[in-house]
Each structure stands twice: as structure tokens, then as C-alpha cells.
Design a protein around this motif. Sequence first.
Motif, PDB file in Angstrom:
ATOM      1  N   LEU A  95      41.469  43.771  35.101  1.00 50.60           N
ATOM      2  CA  LEU A  95      40.869  44.951  34.489  1.00 50.60           C
ATOM      3  C   LEU A  95      40.172  44.541  33.208  1.00 50.60           C
ATOM      4  O   LEU A  95      40.548  43.540  32.586  1.00 50.60           O
ATOM      5  CB  LEU A  95      41.946  45.993  34.141  1.00 50.60           C
ATOM      6  CG  LEU A  95      42.567  46.833  35.241  1.00 50.60           C
ATOM      7  CD1 LEU A  95      43.778  47.559  34.690  1.00 50.60           C
ATOM      8  CD2 LEU A  95      41.567  47.847  35.779  1.00 50.60           C
ATOM      9  N   PRO A  96      39.196  45.313  32.760  1.00 51.46           N
ATOM     10  CA  PRO A  96      38.662  45.078  31.418  1.00 51.46           C
ATOM     11  C   PRO A  96      39.778  45.183  30.382  1.00 51.46           C
ATOM     12  O   PRO A  96      40.734  45.969  30.546  1.00 51.46           O
ATOM     13  CB  PRO A  96      37.636  46.202  31.252  1.00 51.46           C
ATOM     14  CG  PRO A  96      37.248  46.584  32.644  1.00 51.46           C
ATOM     15  CD  PRO A  96      38.486  46.393  33.471  1.00 51.46           C
ATOM     16  N   ALA A  97      39.673  44.406  29.308  1.00 48.76           N
ATOM     17  CA  ALA A  97      40.741  44.349  28.307  1.00 48.76           C
ATOM     18  C   ALA A  97      41.039  45.704  27.687  1.00 48.76           C
ATOM     19  O   ALA A  97      42.190  45.994  27.340  1.00 48.76           O
ATOM     20  CB  ALA A  97      40.377  43.338  27.223  1.00 48.76           C
ATOM     21  N   ASP A  98      40.024  46.569  27.545  1.00 45.22           N
ATOM     22  CA  ASP A  98      40.264  47.867  26.912  1.00 45.22           C
ATOM     23  C   ASP A  98      40.875  48.880  27.861  1.00 45.22           C
ATOM     24  O   ASP A  98      41.112  50.031  27.484  1.00 45.22           O
ATOM     25  CB  ASP A  98      38.979  48.420  26.286  1.00 45.22           C
ATOM     26  CG  ASP A  98      37.863  48.631  27.296  1.00 45.22           C
ATOM     27  OD1 ASP A  98      38.084  48.367  28.494  1.00 45.22           O
ATOM     28  OD2 ASP A  98      36.771  49.069  26.885  1.00 45.22           O
ATOM     29  N   GLU A  99      41.169  48.476  29.098  1.00 43.01           N
ATOM     30  CA  GLU A  99      41.865  49.342  30.047  1.00 43.01           C
ATOM     31  C   GLU A  99      43.312  48.894  30.252  1.00 43.01           C
ATOM     32  O   GLU A  99      43.992  49.359  31.159  1.00 43.01           O
ATOM     33  CB  GLU A  99      41.119  49.367  31.386  1.00 43.01           C
ATOM     34  CG  GLU A  99      39.743  50.007  31.285  1.00 43.01           C
ATOM     35  CD  GLU A  99      39.047  50.129  32.630  1.00 43.01           C
ATOM     36  OE1 GLU A  99      39.704  49.886  33.670  1.00 43.01           O
ATOM     37  OE2 GLU A  99      37.855  50.465  32.637  1.00 43.01           O
ATOM     38  N   ARG A 100      43.769  47.996  29.385  1.00 43.83           N
ATOM     39  CA  ARG A 100      45.159  47.534  29.408  1.00 43.83           C
ATOM     40  C   ARG A 100      45.734  47.719  28.010  1.00 43.83           C
ATOM     41  O   ARG A 100      45.141  47.273  27.018  1.00 43.83           O
ATOM     42  CB  ARG A 100      45.228  46.051  29.794  1.00 43.83           C
ATOM     43  CG  ARG A 100      44.450  45.671  31.030  1.00 43.83           C
ATOM     44  CD  ARG A 100      44.751  44.240  31.451  1.00 43.83           C
ATOM     45  NE  ARG A 100      44.403  43.263  30.431  1.00 43.83           N
ATOM     46  CZ  ARG A 100      43.298  42.519  30.432  1.00 43.83           C
ATOM     47  NH1 ARG A 100      42.398  42.681  31.382  1.00 43.83           N
ATOM     48  NH2 ARG A 100      43.068  41.629  29.488  1.00 43.83           N
ATOM     49  N   GLY A 101      46.916  48.368  27.917  1.00 40.06           N
ATOM     50  CA  GLY A 101      47.511  48.626  26.608  1.00 40.06           C
ATOM     51  C   GLY A 101      48.974  48.239  26.558  1.00 40.06           C
ATOM     52  O   GLY A 101      49.558  47.788  27.549  1.00 40.06           O
ATOM     53  N   VAL A 102      49.577  48.420  25.384  1.00 43.37           N
ATOM     54  CA  VAL A 102      50.988  48.086  25.201  1.00 43.37           C
ATOM     55  C   VAL A 102      51.590  48.999  24.145  1.00 43.37           C
ATOM     56  O   VAL A 102      50.981  49.260  23.106  1.00 43.37           O
ATOM     57  CB  VAL A 102      51.165  46.600  24.797  1.00 43.37           C
ATOM     58  CG1 VAL A 102      50.346  46.246  23.564  1.00 43.37           C
ATOM     59  CG2 VAL A 102      52.627  46.263  24.577  1.00 43.37           C
ATOM     60  N   ASP A 151      45.616  39.752  25.842  1.00 46.04           N
ATOM     61  CA  ASP A 151      44.304  40.382  25.650  1.00 46.04           C
ATOM     62  C   ASP A 151      44.337  41.846  26.092  1.00 46.04           C
ATOM     63  O   ASP A 151      43.504  42.305  26.887  1.00 46.04           O
ATOM     64  CB  ASP A 151      43.227  39.608  26.414  1.00 46.04           C
ATOM     65  CG  ASP A 151      41.817  39.962  25.928  1.00 46.04           C
ATOM     66  OD1 ASP A 151      41.674  40.440  24.784  1.00 46.04           O
ATOM     67  OD2 ASP A 151      40.859  39.780  26.704  1.00 46.04           O
ATOM     68  N   LEU A 152      45.305  42.581  25.557  1.00 50.73           N
ATOM     69  CA  LEU A 152      45.447  44.009  25.853  1.00 50.73           C
ATOM     70  C   LEU A 152      44.796  44.782  24.708  1.00 50.73           C
ATOM     71  O   LEU A 152      45.371  44.919  23.636  1.00 50.73           O
ATOM     72  CB  LEU A 152      46.922  44.388  25.981  1.00 50.73           C
ATOM     73  CG  LEU A 152      47.779  43.514  26.908  1.00 50.73           C
ATOM     74  CD1 LEU A 152      49.227  43.973  26.895  1.00 50.73           C
ATOM     75  CD2 LEU A 152      47.229  43.525  28.325  1.00 50.73           C
ATOM     76  N   ARG A 153      43.598  45.309  24.952  1.00 49.61           N
ATOM     77  CA  ARG A 153      42.841  45.964  23.886  1.00 49.61           C
ATOM     78  C   ARG A 153      42.794  47.479  24.039  1.00 49.61           C
ATOM     79  O   ARG A 153      42.039  48.155  23.341  1.00 49.61           O
ATOM     80  CB  ARG A 153      41.423  45.401  23.841  1.00 49.61           C
ATOM     81  CG  ARG A 153      41.394  43.886  23.667  1.00 49.61           C
ATOM     82  CD  ARG A 153      39.999  43.369  23.429  1.00 49.61           C
ATOM     83  NE  ARG A 153      39.955  41.916  23.525  1.00 49.61           N
ATOM     84  CZ  ARG A 153      38.877  41.182  23.274  1.00 49.61           C
ATOM     85  NH1 ARG A 153      37.750  41.766  22.903  1.00 49.61           N
ATOM     86  NH2 ARG A 153      38.929  39.864  23.396  1.00 49.61           N
ATOM     87  N   GLY A 154      43.592  47.994  24.960  1.00 51.00           N
ATOM     88  CA  GLY A 154      43.681  49.433  25.120  1.00 51.00           C
ATOM     89  C   GLY A 154      44.656  50.034  24.113  1.00 51.00           C
ATOM     90  O   GLY A 154      44.941  49.433  23.071  1.00 51.00           O
TER      91      GLY A 154
END
Length: 407
Positions: A95-102, A151-154
Motif C-alpha cells: 500500500l502507499p505509505a500514507d495508507e498505513r498507520g500505527v 514507513d507507516l505515514r498514515g
Amino acid sequence: MSAATVVTGIGVLAPNGIGAEEFWAATLRAESGIGRITRFEPASYPSRLAGEVTGFSARDHIPSRLVPQTDRTTQFALTGSEWALRDSGLSADSLPADERGVVTASASGGFEFGQRELGHLWGKDPRHVSAYMSFAWFYAVNSGQISIRHDLRGPTGVLVTDQAGGLDAVAQARRRIRKGTPVMLSGGMDASLCPYGLAAQISAGMLSESDDPARAYRPFDPAADGHVPGEGGAILTLEDGERARARGARSHGEISGYAATFDPRPGSGRPANLDRAIRGALADAGLTPRDIAFVLADGAGEPEPDRAEARALTDVFGPRGVPVTVPKSMTGRLYAGAVPLDLVTALFALRDGVVPPTVHVDGPDPAYDIDLVTGSAGPSAETRALVLARGRGGFNSAMVVRRPSAA
């Protein structure tokens, strides 16, 4: 209806097992990880037992450059997140990095790192204090380091609500998924078994002073006199259910309902609100008390909190109305890491059709009127479980999990 949130990956580090399946096998064997503290000499402390994660070497699991930058709690979190992502089958370019969060939970931050650097400050001089002290002690460091590492930018965040934080973090991740973020890492890790951390925990006045690992932490027992601290926890990969099915991912189960409440000020004369959290979680899941197979209780191991929790359970489910268990009696209370580990326990228990036991307790105080599962794991054919958590200061959280529909 909002999309389902499912658990597709699990990473566990616990006092009775490193790795999810090792932990689960030990739990089914009723194998305790509680013993005398070995990471430093505890003889001068009134409480000398803990649930330690043994056999873990950070250099075996994270890049060597990160080891001097991080506290043990963050080393656990980075390892757990790596395993949770691997278990989910997701790759860095899924996934794009901004679609993965924490979003994670923490109760103590990097106590051991902070103790060491404060020792350098007062025993030597400021030039000997690590530059990494600026963030390694901080409550939010696990979320930050996991975000950088993968690289979790969400959406990113941290919850600090003591033991309840682990559920609150998972609930916040679920909210973000419902708002459109496809994948979230969530859960909690704590590791404050150092002289500084133990002193802080003792000051709260809630630790058992028994030296017998089999008698020190006894939730709902007539002779309960406090809990045993521990370290570790779990990190989960959460996904939108439809997306997970579309990519052929395995689901460990669904987060079906959640609610949180706050207790009134002590001495106010007003009742605690755990029962409202339970009812709220059931309502969020569209369930009634009869739909719950078993409850993983908070199990404070102290008379008054145990009495209040038992009262909430009987108010909602009726006297002895649902099997209740406290598997954390095998690990000690892991603070922010405890309840993500309970979520893993609940999901695996539903998968395998068993109710894991509460150890070190012969039977609950008869006055509590609850059906406490002791001895060996008992059978269960139902599909939903309830996980409870209470944090110091009045935090209450409840979460319903469901076995995968295809199971």
C-alpha cells in the motif's frame, strides 16, 4: 453498517512464550512465566517477583544500529510489529505509505533507558548522557519507531490509560480503519522491570509481597493481596475486512464491539462504571449477554477492585452467568501490553474452542458469585468473547471479539 475490522497479523512477546503460537501453547498448558526477578538483584525490594520475557536478545530481531537507541520496551515493539506484519502477509509495497498507520499504548515509556542515562547524568556529567534520551524514554516512542521502521505515514498516535490502554489503542485503530485507512498496526508493549521501574510500581501500593510464584497473584481469590508486574505484550495488524478478504488474507478474528467509561472520584459515593463499558461494547457489537462465550477479566488481584469487577459481571450476566478467566495470572500484569495479549488469547481460544484457565487460584471468593475457570482449559463452542481492562485512575474498557466467519 460500518465495515468490519479484522486481525490479520499477530506478534507476541510474553513471559511464558516468545512468538504467538509458543505463547498460546504455554497458556494451554497453564504454564506460568512468573518467578523471582533475574535482571537485577531484587532482595532489597518488598516485591521480588515478576513475569520476565526470557531468552530475548534484541540483536537477534532488530538492526544493530537501533539497539543503543532504544529501550527494551521499544525493542519488544519493533520485534512484535515485524512479526505482526509478516503474519499478515503484507509487504512494504502493499500500500502507499500514507495508507498505513500505527497507534500503540504505553503505561511507562522507556524506564530502563531513562534510569541508565539519569545515572550517567548524576554519576558522571551531562556529556555522558545519550542523545537518544531525548526520545527513548517517551510514551510515544513505540509508535514513532514502528512508523519509521515500516514507513507507516498514515494516522499515528499513542494512548496512555494504564492497563486499559491496550484496548483503547486497538479501538482507535479500528476507528481509523472505519474512516478509510486500510491497514493499522496496534497493541501495546511495556517493559519496566528495572530498579527505577519496580520502585515506581511498588509506590502505587498494589504489588504482592509474596515470594511464592504460585501464591503471589491470585485474581478473585479470598487471599488476594496484589498483583505481580510483568513485561511484554502484543502487536496486531488490523485491516478493513473486505480488503483483507479481497487479497486472500487469513483472518484471526474480528473486533466487533468496544466501549470505554471512567469511574467517579474515589469517596464520591457513586458506583464504578465498568458495567456500562460492558453494556456499551455489547451494544456496539449488536449482541446480548447471552451471545458471549467467556470473559477475559481484568483480574486486579486486590480485594476491592476484584469485588467491583465481579459486581459488574453479575450485574450484566447474572450470578455465575458466564465463564470468567484471567490468563494473565500466568504472566503478571503487563500494563499496556496486557490486554493486547488478552485479545490474542481470546482469538486463539475461539479458534480452538477452549477457555484458557486462571492459575494459582483454587476457587473464587464465594461472595463474588462468578464462574471462574481454573485448572485446565475448558471447552467452548461459541464464537464471541469479551475482554475487559481497568486502568489505575478510573479507566474502564471493554471489547468484543468474534471468531472468523469462515472458521
